[in-house]
Design a protein around this motif. Structure first.
Motif, PDB file in Angstrom:
ATOM      1  N   VAL A  46      38.208  39.795  91.790  1.00 49.21           N
ATOM      2  CA  VAL A  46      37.522  37.833  92.143  1.00 49.21           C
ATOM      3  C   VAL A  46      38.899  36.975  91.478  1.00 49.21           C
ATOM      4  O   VAL A  46      39.831  36.407  91.190  1.00 49.21           O
ATOM      5  CB  VAL A  46      36.717  37.564  92.332  1.00 49.21           C
ATOM      6  CG1 VAL A  46      36.312  35.907  92.977  1.00 49.21           C
ATOM      7  CG2 VAL A  46      36.030  37.480  93.580  1.00 49.21           C
ATOM      8  N   LEU A  60      42.849  37.988  91.159  1.00 49.27           N
ATOM      9  CA  LEU A  60      43.240  37.188  92.267  1.00 49.27           C
ATOM     10  C   LEU A  60      43.169  35.534  91.873  1.00 49.27           C
ATOM     11  O   LEU A  60      44.652  35.395  92.219  1.00 49.27           O
ATOM     12  CB  LEU A  60      42.097  37.416  93.446  1.00 49.27           C
ATOM     13  CG  LEU A  60      42.442  38.700  94.064  1.00 49.27           C
ATOM     14  CD1 LEU A  60      41.492  38.799  95.538  1.00 49.27           C
ATOM     15  CD2 LEU A  60      43.766  39.048  94.690  1.00 49.27           C
ATOM     16  N   ARG A  61      43.089  35.290  91.399  1.00 47.30           N
ATOM     17  CA  ARG A  61      42.425  33.626  91.187  1.00 47.30           C
ATOM     18  C   ARG A  61      43.468  33.405  89.954  1.00 47.30           C
ATOM     19  O   ARG A  61      43.366  32.270  89.170  1.00 47.30           O
ATOM     20  CB  ARG A  61      41.172  33.041  90.570  1.00 47.30           C
ATOM     21  CG  ARG A  61      40.068  33.343  92.506  1.00 47.30           C
ATOM     22  CD  ARG A  61      39.200  32.239  92.587  1.00 47.30           C
ATOM     23  NE  ARG A  61      38.380  32.025  93.173  1.00 47.30           N
ATOM     24  CZ  ARG A  61      37.935  31.639  93.974  1.00 47.30           C
ATOM     25  NH1 ARG A  61      37.011  30.845  92.340  1.00 47.30           N
ATOM     26  NH2 ARG A  61      37.094  31.462  95.194  1.00 47.30           N
ATOM     27  N   HIS A  62      43.980  34.312  89.277  1.00 44.29           N
ATOM     28  CA  HIS A  62      44.382  34.335  87.833  1.00 44.29           C
ATOM     29  C   HIS A  62      43.806  33.827  87.163  1.00 44.29           C
ATOM     30  O   HIS A  62      44.307  33.226  86.064  1.00 44.29           O
ATOM     31  CB  HIS A  62      45.564  33.767  88.179  1.00 44.29           C
ATOM     32  CG  HIS A  62      46.582  34.380  89.488  1.00 44.29           C
ATOM     33  ND1 HIS A  62      47.461  35.228  88.745  1.00 44.29           N
ATOM     34  CD2 HIS A  62      46.736  33.946  90.545  1.00 44.29           C
ATOM     35  CE1 HIS A  62      47.859  35.261  90.073  1.00 44.29           C
ATOM     36  NE2 HIS A  62      47.864  34.787  90.750  1.00 44.29           N
ATOM     37  N   LEU A  63      42.266  34.100  87.060  1.00 38.95           N
ATOM     38  CA  LEU A  63      41.742  33.574  85.150  1.00 38.95           C
ATOM     39  C   LEU A  63      41.150  34.520  84.327  1.00 38.95           C
ATOM     40  O   LEU A  63      40.549  34.266  83.656  1.00 38.95           O
ATOM     41  CB  LEU A  63      40.225  33.171  85.804  1.00 38.95           C
ATOM     42  CG  LEU A  63      41.050  31.713  87.386  1.00 38.95           C
ATOM     43  CD1 LEU A  63      39.085  31.215  87.994  1.00 38.95           C
ATOM     44  CD2 LEU A  63      41.530  30.395  86.777  1.00 38.95           C
ATOM     45  N   SER A 123      32.571  35.142  97.100  1.00 32.63           N
ATOM     46  CA  SER A 123      32.735  35.147  95.707  1.00 32.63           C
ATOM     47  C   SER A 123      32.668  34.414  94.510  1.00 32.63           C
ATOM     48  O   SER A 123      32.920  35.773  93.732  1.00 32.63           O
ATOM     49  CB  SER A 123      34.135  35.158  96.525  1.00 32.63           C
ATOM     50  OG  SER A 123      34.805  33.469  95.930  1.00 32.63           O
ATOM     51  N   THR A 124      33.143  33.294  94.189  1.00 36.77           N
ATOM     52  CA  THR A 124      32.702  32.519  93.336  1.00 36.77           C
ATOM     53  C   THR A 124      31.571  32.897  92.693  1.00 36.77           C
ATOM     54  O   THR A 124      30.971  33.361  91.338  1.00 36.77           O
ATOM     55  CB  THR A 124      32.839  31.211  93.829  1.00 36.77           C
ATOM     56  OG1 THR A 124      33.927  30.734  93.898  1.00 36.77           O
ATOM     57  CG2 THR A 124      32.179  30.429  92.342  1.00 36.77           C
ATOM     58  N   LEU A 173      36.410  28.909  87.446  1.00 37.84           N
ATOM     59  CA  LEU A 173      35.810  29.054  88.836  1.00 37.84           C
ATOM     60  C   LEU A 173      35.839  27.279  89.973  1.00 37.84           C
ATOM     61  O   LEU A 173      36.115  27.433  91.042  1.00 37.84           O
ATOM     62  CB  LEU A 173      35.080  29.409  89.133  1.00 37.84           C
ATOM     63  CG  LEU A 173      35.131  31.872  88.670  1.00 37.84           C
ATOM     64  CD1 LEU A 173      34.011  32.289  88.852  1.00 37.84           C
ATOM     65  CD2 LEU A 173      36.555  32.238  89.625  1.00 37.84           C
TER      66      LEU A 173
END
Length: 374
Positions: free
Chosen positions: A177, A180-183, A291-292, A327
């Motif tokens: 996750v 995918l969120r570029h974190l 997901s978060t 997030l």
């Protein structure tokens, strides 16, 4: 305790467990007294309290006092009650895992007995040796109840292994996750890569060993002989043979599919733990996406387990708050939820576990004394 039993305990539990075994683990030894792993209260407990105060004092500074007060004022108390119930169910999941592991060796534990044993051993492991302290305490108390050696050793080690496997799966989902969120920064990814490689290598090696009994037999024999030579002790072939027989017997229990039911308990333990976190977020009036929720849960927990800090204090709290804020969760809600979650999932069972451990040890001493008197 005969030579073969001593070899199995030393191999399975390490020298810490063997020290206590010499003190009278065997339930049939006249006049024997069971001894818990040595706990350094004077040094460990003050350090634990200082770390706890530091975390619970400094972490709320991330959020402003006004914002934190606003979250507390509008707290949904019904959701908080549901979070408490979910955490109770998580304890039940842990006890279910221990009870079903005992049943693999045809031993018997009630749900309450298994849950009490798991909570008490967790508190002992926190201050004395981590997983080894947990396994040793579980082994002693299980043996005092008349459980077999195989069942006692499996109850000491297998629940923790299964819980870690579930946690690794949740951590991998969380990493996906974050990617995918570029974190997930490149430096953090590079830091996590060796951990993933080591975990994969351990799982692969364990799978290969369990698939072939002869490989496991050879490894145990060679390890025992090398350990004896390293300590300049004579090689006891009978002890080695007994260790091989007992461990391969436990391997057959697991490889025949017996691990599936205990794994369900480990999944229930983690699942209700996540529901506790969700209930606290709902109470704080900020419900994150699934997901978060999972992305901020697994990885800090896993990192907390592999650090030298007892219970991952500071690592878990700081990691969870940092991830949830990244997030998109507001900082005041993230701080209050994480601190509340740790109070329910870590501090409450830890504090309850110490008196439970004292009661278990007292019952063990009385039981052994009665057998000696008989």
């Amino acid at each position: 305790m005969d030579v073969r039993e001593a070899a199995f305990v030393r191999l399975a539990l390490g020298e810490a467990g063997m020290t206590a075994a010499r003190a009278g683990t065997s339930t049939g030894a006249p006049g024997a007294r069971t001894r818990l792993p040595r706990i350094r209260w004077r040094t460990t407990l003050p350090a634990l309290l200082v770390l706890a105060l530091a975390v619970h004092t400094l972490l709320p500074q991330i959020a402003t006092l006004q914002a934190t007060t606003a979250v507390l004022r509008h707290l949904r108390w019904w959701a908080l009650a549901l979070a408490v119930l979910a955490q109770g169910a998580s304890y039940w999941g842990n006890g279910y895992t221990v009870r079903t592991v005992a049943r693999l060796a045809r031993d018997s534990l009630t749900e309450w007995e298994a849950t009490r044993l798991a909570i008490a051993a967790g508190s002992i492991g926190l201050l004395a040796g981590g997983p080894v302290g947990y396994a040793t305490a579980t082994f002693h108390w299980a043996r005092a109840r008349g459980m077999s050696y195989e069942g006692a050793v499996l109850c000491g080690w297998l629940p923790g292994i299964l819980n870690t496997i579930v946690l690794i799966a949740l951590s991998l989902f969380g990493i996906a996750v974050l990617l995918l969120r570029h974190l997930l920064s490149r430096s953090l990814l590079l830091a996590l890569a060796p951990l993933g490689v080591v975990a994969a290598a351990i799982v692969l090696a364990a799978t290969l060993l369990l698939r072939r009994e002869e490989r496991l037999t050879v490894l145990i024999s060679r390890t025992r002989r090398a350990w004896a030579r390293l300590r300049h002790r004579p090689v006891d072939e009978r002890a080695i043979s007994a260790a091989v027989q007992r461990i391969t017997a436990a391997r057959r229990l697991l490889w025949s599919g017996g691990w599936r039911t205990p794994l369900l308990g480990a999944v229930a333990n983690a699942g209700f733990d996540v529901l506790t976190l969700l209930g606290l977020f709902i109470a704080a009036r900020h419900t994150p996406a699934l997901s978060t929720l999972l992305a901020g849960y697994g990885l800090p927990q896993l990192l907390g387990r592999i650090t030298f800090l007892p219970g991952g204090i500071g690592i878990v709290e700081g990691g969870m708050v940092g991830l949830y804020v990244a997030l998109g969760v507001p900082a005041p809600a993230a701080v209050l939820v994480v601190l509340g979650y740790r109070a329910l999932s870590f501090w409450l069972p830890t504090l309850v576990g110490f008196p439970l451990a004292a009661l278990l040890q007292r019952a063990t001493t009385i039981t052994v004394g009665e057998r000696a008197g008989g």
